[in-house]
Design an enzyme around this catalytic site. Structure first.
Site, PDB file in Angstrom:
ATOM      1  N   HIS A 152       0.712  -1.371   0.024  1.00 14.49           N
ATOM      2  CA  HIS A 152      -0.176   0.007   0.035  1.00 14.49           C
ATOM      3  C   HIS A 152       0.906   1.196   0.085  1.00 14.49           C
ATOM      4  O   HIS A 152       1.717   1.383   0.856  1.00 14.49           O
ATOM      5  CB  HIS A 152      -1.039  -0.008   1.320  1.00 14.49           C
ATOM      6  CG  HIS A 152      -2.143  -0.943   1.053  1.00 14.49           C
ATOM      7  ND1 HIS A 152      -3.289  -0.370   1.597  1.00 14.49           N
ATOM      8  CD2 HIS A 152      -2.431  -1.959   0.331  1.00 14.49           C
ATOM      9  CE1 HIS A 152      -4.298  -1.364   1.247  1.00 14.49           C
ATOM     10  NE2 HIS A 152      -3.611  -2.390   0.520  1.00 14.49           N
TER      11      HIS A 152
ATOM     12  N   TYR B 186      -9.272   5.499   7.358  1.00 13.69           N
ATOM     13  CA  TYR B 186      -9.595   5.861   8.788  1.00 13.69           C
ATOM     14  C   TYR B 186     -10.558   6.747   8.966  1.00 13.69           C
ATOM     15  O   TYR B 186     -10.305   8.090   8.476  1.00 13.69           O
ATOM     16  CB  TYR B 186      -8.277   6.348   9.419  1.00 13.69           C
ATOM     17  CG  TYR B 186      -7.135   5.124   9.612  1.00 13.69           C
ATOM     18  CD1 TYR B 186      -6.386   4.858   8.569  1.00 13.69           C
ATOM     19  CD2 TYR B 186      -7.092   4.434  10.661  1.00 13.69           C
ATOM     20  CE1 TYR B 186      -5.718   3.871   8.712  1.00 13.69           C
ATOM     21  CE2 TYR B 186      -5.928   3.443  11.083  1.00 13.69           C
ATOM     22  CZ  TYR B 186      -5.433   3.178   9.843  1.00 13.69           C
ATOM     23  OH  TYR B 186      -4.176   2.334  10.103  1.00 13.69           O
TER      24      TYR B 186
ATOM     25  N   PRO C 195      -4.891   0.349  18.487  1.00 12.33           N
ATOM     26  CA  PRO C 195      -4.572  -0.179  17.291  1.00 12.33           C
ATOM     27  C   PRO C 195      -4.707   0.899  16.239  1.00 12.33           C
ATOM     28  O   PRO C 195      -4.187   0.673  14.974  1.00 12.33           O
ATOM     29  CB  PRO C 195      -5.830  -1.176  17.039  1.00 12.33           C
ATOM     30  CG  PRO C 195      -6.678  -0.995  17.988  1.00 12.33           C
ATOM     31  CD  PRO C 195      -6.017  -0.288  19.079  1.00 12.33           C
TER      32      PRO C 195
ATOM     33  N   LYS D  60       0.516  -0.087  15.125  1.00 14.62           N
ATOM     34  CA  LYS D  60       1.929  -0.341  15.598  1.00 14.62           C
ATOM     35  C   LYS D  60       2.214  -1.555  16.299  1.00 14.62           C
ATOM     36  O   LYS D  60       3.327  -1.944  16.746  1.00 14.62           O
ATOM     37  CB  LYS D  60       2.106   1.119  16.333  1.00 14.62           C
ATOM     38  CG  LYS D  60       2.417   2.458  15.666  1.00 14.62           C
ATOM     39  CD  LYS D  60       3.869   2.102  14.858  1.00 14.62           C
ATOM     40  CE  LYS D  60       3.625   3.176  13.744  1.00 14.62           C
ATOM     41  NZ  LYS D  60       3.539   2.435  12.481  1.00 14.62           N
TER      42      LYS D  60
ATOM     43  N   TYR E 254       3.768   6.252  10.619  1.00 18.14           N
ATOM     44  CA  TYR E 254       2.836   5.263  10.211  1.00 18.14           C
ATOM     45  C   TYR E 254       3.636   4.051   9.420  1.00 18.14           C
ATOM     46  O   TYR E 254       3.543   2.972   9.626  1.00 18.14           O
ATOM     47  CB  TYR E 254       1.623   5.523   8.983  1.00 18.14           C
ATOM     48  CG  TYR E 254       0.540   4.490   8.908  1.00 18.14           C
ATOM     49  CD1 TYR E 254      -0.329   4.613   9.743  1.00 18.14           C
ATOM     50  CD2 TYR E 254       0.863   3.825   7.713  1.00 18.14           C
ATOM     51  CE1 TYR E 254      -1.500   3.649   9.580  1.00 18.14           C
ATOM     52  CE2 TYR E 254      -0.303   2.821   7.600  1.00 18.14           C
ATOM     53  CZ  TYR E 254      -1.368   2.759   8.663  1.00 18.14           C
ATOM     54  OH  TYR E 254      -2.192   1.771   8.362  1.00 18.14           O
TER      55      TYR E 254
HETATM   56  P1  RFL Z   1       0.767 -11.954  21.486  1.00 20.81           P
HETATM   57  O1  RFL Z   1       0.506 -11.942  20.029  1.00 20.81           O
HETATM   58  O2  RFL Z   1       0.054 -11.339  22.535  1.00 20.81           O
HETATM   59  O3  RFL Z   1       1.397 -13.154  21.791  1.00 20.81           O
HETATM   60  C1  RFL Z   1       1.735 -13.602  23.217  1.00 20.81           C
HETATM   61  C2  RFL Z   1       1.808 -14.968  23.087  1.00 20.81           C
HETATM   62  O4  RFL Z   1       2.117 -15.647  24.492  1.00 20.81           O
HETATM   63  C3  RFL Z   1       1.049 -16.606  25.029  1.00 20.81           C
HETATM   64  N1  RFL Z   1       1.181 -16.585  26.271  1.00 20.81           N
HETATM   65  C4  RFL Z   1       1.967 -17.440  27.083  1.00 20.81           C
HETATM   66  N2  RFL Z   1       2.356 -18.577  26.802  1.00 20.81           N
HETATM   67  C5  RFL Z   1       3.067 -19.291  28.028  1.00 20.81           C
HETATM   68  N3  RFL Z   1       2.827 -19.051  29.212  1.00 20.81           N
HETATM   69  C6  RFL Z   1       1.854 -18.063  29.634  1.00 20.81           C
HETATM   70  N4  RFL Z   1       1.786 -17.650  31.005  1.00 20.81           N
HETATM   71  C7  RFL Z   1       1.380 -17.337  28.503  1.00 20.81           C
HETATM   72  N5  RFL Z   1       0.778 -15.885  28.467  1.00 20.81           N
HETATM   73  C8  RFL Z   1       0.544 -15.803  27.437  1.00 20.81           C
HETATM   74  C9  RFL Z   1      -0.117 -16.153  24.452  1.00 20.81           C
HETATM   75  O5  RFL Z   1      -1.176 -17.389  24.281  1.00 20.81           O
HETATM   76  C10 RFL Z   1       0.396 -15.691  22.967  1.00 20.81           C
HETATM   77  O6  RFL Z   1       0.230 -16.719  22.007  1.00 20.81           O
HETATM   78  O7  RFL Z   1       1.902 -10.680  21.698  1.00 20.81           O
HETATM   79  P2  RFL Z   1       3.222 -10.593  20.610  1.00 20.81           P
HETATM   80  O8  RFL Z   1       3.909 -11.623  20.022  1.00 20.81           O
HETATM   81  O9  RFL Z   1       4.026  -9.466  21.497  1.00 20.81           O
HETATM   82  O10 RFL Z   1       2.498  -9.574  19.481  1.00 20.81           O
HETATM   83  C11 RFL Z   1       1.874  -8.258  19.565  1.00 20.81           C
HETATM   84  C12 RFL Z   1       0.680  -8.288  18.419  1.00 20.81           C
HETATM   85  O11 RFL Z   1      -0.135  -9.476  18.769  1.00 20.81           O
HETATM   86  C13 RFL Z   1      -0.057  -7.032  18.948  1.00 20.81           C
HETATM   87  O12 RFL Z   1       0.657  -6.005  19.362  1.00 20.81           O
HETATM   88  C14 RFL Z   1      -0.858  -6.594  17.581  1.00 20.81           C
HETATM   89  O13 RFL Z   1      -1.631  -7.789  17.347  1.00 20.81           O
HETATM   90  C15 RFL Z   1      -1.700  -5.292  17.733  1.00 20.81           C
HETATM   91  N6  RFL Z   1      -2.608  -4.848  16.739  1.00 20.81           N
HETATM   92  C16 RFL Z   1      -1.843  -4.296  15.443  1.00 20.81           C
HETATM   93  N7  RFL Z   1      -0.542  -4.049  15.525  1.00 20.81           N
HETATM   94  C17 RFL Z   1      -0.062  -3.760  14.328  1.00 20.81           C
HETATM   95  O14 RFL Z   1       1.191  -3.931  14.117  1.00 20.81           O
HETATM   96  N8  RFL Z   1      -0.828  -3.371  13.127  1.00 20.81           N
HETATM   97  C18 RFL Z   1      -2.255  -3.662  13.278  1.00 20.81           C
HETATM   98  O15 RFL Z   1      -2.819  -3.294  12.179  1.00 20.81           O
HETATM   99  C19 RFL Z   1      -2.603  -4.001  14.540  1.00 20.81           C
HETATM  100  N9  RFL Z   1      -4.129  -4.106  14.493  1.00 20.81           N
HETATM  101  C20 RFL Z   1      -3.793  -5.045  16.791  1.00 20.81           C
HETATM  102  C21 RFL Z   1      -4.819  -4.637  15.626  1.00 20.81           C
HETATM  103  C22 RFL Z   1      -4.262  -5.812  17.870  1.00 20.81           C
HETATM  104  C23 RFL Z   1      -5.862  -6.060  17.741  1.00 20.81           C
HETATM  105  N10 RFL Z   1      -6.430  -6.701  19.162  1.00 20.81           N
HETATM  106  C24 RFL Z   1      -7.263  -7.643  19.030  1.00 20.81           C
HETATM  107  C25 RFL Z   1      -5.706  -6.298  20.290  1.00 20.81           C
HETATM  108  C26 RFL Z   1      -6.019  -4.899  15.628  1.00 20.81           C
HETATM  109  C27 RFL Z   1      -6.682  -5.331  16.880  1.00 20.81           C
HETATM  110  C28 RFL Z   1      -8.221  -5.420  16.772  1.00 20.81           C
HETATM  111  C1  PHB Z   2      -6.505  -4.451  10.513  1.00 14.63           C
HETATM  112  O1  PHB Z   2      -6.547  -4.475   9.322  1.00 14.63           O
HETATM  113  O2  PHB Z   2      -6.853  -5.167  11.313  1.00 14.63           O
HETATM  114  C2  PHB Z   2      -5.894  -3.189  10.938  1.00 14.63           C
HETATM  115  C3  PHB Z   2      -5.528  -2.214  10.214  1.00 14.63           C
HETATM  116  C4  PHB Z   2      -5.081  -0.977  10.530  1.00 14.63           C
HETATM  117  C5  PHB Z   2      -5.013  -0.743  11.902  1.00 14.63           C
HETATM  118  C6  PHB Z   2      -5.691  -1.408  12.820  1.00 14.63           C
HETATM  119  C7  PHB Z   2      -6.073  -2.671  12.562  1.00 14.63           C
HETATM  120  O3  PHB Z   2      -4.727   0.847  12.216  1.00 14.63           O
END
Ligand code: RFL
Ligand code: PHB
Length: 389
Positions: free
Chosen positions: A72, A200, A292, A296, A384
């Site tokens: 993108h 957005y 989110p 980041k 971004y």
């Molecule tokens: P994770 O992905 O939470 O993985 C942690 C893992 O540790 C396990 N765990 C354990 N294992 C053993 N013993 C324990 N006691 C444990 N406790 C937990 C868990 O089961 C899990 O598998 O952390 P990590 O690896 O640091 O990754 C971080 C990302 O997952 C997170 O920051 C992103 O998903 C945030 N996020 C977004 N980030 C972006 O860069 N771009 C995006 O577009 C974006 N969109 C989002 C998002 C997060 C969202 N939600 C649901 C919070 C959109 C959403 C809706």
């Molecule tokens: C997504 O596609 O899930 C998404 C994209 C951009 C954001 C957050 C989530 O800022």
């Protein structure tokens, strides 16, 4: 059992760290509380910074990403129906990649299964011991059996609710937190996205985001209250709300379909400092959370891992502790900038319960300033697409 680096958590941070260490021959074991399917079923991030794309390449897990990912060159902001395109390519000569976190995770899991170290899924009651000494241990239960793993270092990649940060005595950590008074209701649907680019949208009824996973799969979000449940949001209500919050011309093109996933995520900013305690190092959501809005979270987790990997490599290759000693300070500097950007995007685009006429005018002025200033647009684009590591 013994290993060099015990990694807690098989999210993107833990799997990427394991993969990079595997590639330089540093022994590591990943312990994950959930099953592999559960981890793959969590729908989360969708946007990769160019630095994250580069790290996937460094890790040799870029094949499918380059085939199926969607580069993108910009994104769109909409404010009460007025639109502004932020052209990353023209402004700063860079782009992002739309490629779901589930795909990143799948690619890393497959690479590990093919030629990597062990991953223990469904490890129960993971506990860290003696992380202040030279011989830390990690224990867990596997069914009824107690297991123990000794190691040189522990990498806490176990997310916000994990055990690693909780192992550090509270008096050794400084916590910074802001909980936002709203959440995001997200829907995944097998219909082509309403637009080629992410939109957005700020609207008086609340924020909305049009995103995607592929040319045939869309991801949409609307701002909701934190006390709402997904059951209160049947698909018709969701699409009705989304349509009202985006540009009417775009709304006309929206293709609705039955949601294949629907969830509510709370919004929070959080940082725990420092990110080291003895031989334990935190990375990713275990140490920090961003709302989110700036896309980041996953990217920050990946940039932490890159720095932590370089520090481990320096230790095992040259016997030098310098990288490990600098790790926390080095990553926190970048983390705070991403915290600022995510907070700023959230503040600009959402309706807060106390948003009065004054604050709406300030938000509008911010949007108008962006629309009229190439410098402001370039600043947004730079943040971004990702600040330098
Ligand atoms: P994770 O992905 O939470 O993985 C942690 C893992 O540790 C396990 N765990 C354990 N294992 C053993 N013993 C324990 N006691 C444990 N406790 C937990 C868990 O089961 C899990 O598998 O952390 P990590 O690896 O640091 O990754 C971080 C990302 O997952 C997170 O920051 C992103 O998903 C945030 N996020 C977004 N980030 C972006 O860069 N771009 C995006 O577009 C974006 N969109 C989002 C998002 C997060 C969202 N939600 C649901 C919070 C959109 C959403 C809706
Ligand atoms: C997504 O596609 O899930 C998404 C994209 C951009 C954001 C957050 C989530 O800022």
């Amino acid at each position: 059992m013994r290993t060099q680096v015990a990694i807690i958590g098989a999210g993107p941070a833990g799997l990427m760290l394991g993969r990079l260490l595997d590639r330089i021959g540093v022994d590591n074991v990943i312990l994950e509380r959930r099953s592999a399917d559960y981890v793959l079923g969590r729908i989360r991030a969708g946007v990769l910074e160019d630095g994250t794309v580069e790290l996937m390449e460094m890790a040799g897990v870029n094949g499918r990403m380059h085939q199926e990912g969607l580069p993108h060159t910009g994104c769109e902001l909409s404010f009460d129906g007025d639109t502004l395109r932020i052209d990353f390519e023209a402004l700063i000569g860079r782009r992002v990649m739309v490629y779901g976190q589930t795909e990143v995770t799948r690619d890393l899991m497959e690479a590990r299964a093919r030629d990597g170290g062990p991953v223990v899924y469904e490890a129960q009651d993971v506990a860290l011991h003696d992380v202040l000494g030279a011989a830390p241990r990690v224990t867990w239960r596997d069914g009824g059996i107690e297991r123990s793993l000794s190691c040189d270092f522990v990498a806490g990649c176990d997310g916000f609710h994990g055990v690693a940060r909780a192992t550090i005595p509270p008096e050794r950590l400084t916590l910074f937190e802001r909980v936002y008074p709203f959440g995001w209701l997200g829907v995944l649907v097998d219909k082509p996205p309403v637009s080629d680019e992410l939109i957005y949208a700020h609207h008086e009824r609340g924020f909305a985001l049009c995103s995607m996973r592929s040319p045939s799969r869309s991801r949409y979000y609307v701002q909701c209250r934190t006390d709402e449940r997904v059951e209160e949001w049947p698909d018709e209500r969701f699409y009705g709300e989304l349509r009202r919050r985006i540009d009417p011309e775009v709304a006309e093109k929206l293709q609705e379909g039955p949601s294949i996933e629907k969830s509510i995520a709370p919004l929070r900013s959080f940082v725990a400092e420092p990110m080291r305690y003895g031989q334990l190092f935190l990375a990713g959501d275990a140490a920090h959370i961003v709302p989110p809005t700036g896309a980041k979270g996953l990217n920050l987790a990946m940039s932490d891992v890159r720095c932590l990997f370089e520090a481990f490599a320096e230790h095992y290759r040259d016997g030098s502790p310098a990288g490990l000693e600098r790790y926390s300070e080095r990553v926190l500097n970048r983390i705070w900038k991403a915290e600022r950007f995510s907070w700023w995007m959230t503040t600009l685009l959402h309706i807060f319960p106390d948003t009065d006429r004054f604050s709406r005018r300030i938000q509008r002025a911010e949007f108008d300033f962006l629309a009229g200033s190439r410098a402001a647009q370039a600043a947004l684009a730079e943040n971004y697409v990702g600040l330098p590591i």
